[in-house]
Design a protein around this motif. Structure first.
Motif, PDB file in Angstrom:
ATOM      1  N   ALA A   9      41.275  45.264  43.235  1.00  0.00           N
ATOM      2  CA  ALA A   9      41.009  43.913  43.709  1.00  0.00           C
ATOM      3  C   ALA A   9      39.702  43.959  44.493  1.00  0.00           C
ATOM      4  N   LEU A  21      44.783  38.089  45.676  1.00  0.00           N
ATOM      5  CA  LEU A  21      44.133  39.312  45.219  1.00  0.00           C
ATOM      6  C   LEU A  21      43.143  38.903  44.130  1.00  0.00           C
ATOM      7  N   GLU A  22      41.872  39.064  44.414  1.00  0.00           N
ATOM      8  CA  GLU A  22      40.825  38.636  43.491  1.00  0.00           C
ATOM      9  C   GLU A  22      40.294  39.844  42.726  1.00  0.00           C
ATOM     10  N   PHE A  23      40.235  39.720  41.396  1.00  0.00           N
ATOM     11  CA  PHE A  23      39.778  40.799  40.524  1.00  0.00           C
ATOM     12  C   PHE A  23      38.419  40.460  39.917  1.00  0.00           C
ATOM     13  N   ALA A  29      43.110  40.721  36.113  1.00  0.00           N
ATOM     14  CA  ALA A  29      44.097  39.882  36.801  1.00  0.00           C
ATOM     15  C   ALA A  29      45.332  39.704  35.930  1.00  0.00           C
ATOM     16  N   THR A  49      42.190  35.344  40.075  1.00  0.00           N
ATOM     17  CA  THR A  49      42.936  35.512  41.331  1.00  0.00           C
ATOM     18  C   THR A  49      44.441  35.489  41.098  1.00  0.00           C
TER      19      THR A  49
END
Length: 57
Positions: A9, A21-23, A29, A49
């Protein structure tokens, strides 16, 4: 933050909706989302996200 299947992340932050949690990519994701779902975990997904909702109090 290292997550399922070695995806990382890029940002992790809370909001009133839950833990975000941002990928880097939608594919990462989605892989994280699918892994969690297969384990019975509840997530929301919005683009890159993942949102782990907070439990209602």
């Amino acid at each position: 933050m290292q997550t399922a299947q070695n995806h990382h992340a890029t940002q992790v932050y809370p909001s009133d909706r839950g833990l975000h949690l941002e990928f880097e990519t939608r594919e990462q994701a989605l892989a994280f989302y699918q892994d969690g779902s297969s384990r019975g975990l509840s997530y929301d997904i919005e683009g890159v996200t993942i949102i782990k909702p907070f439990k209602a109090q």
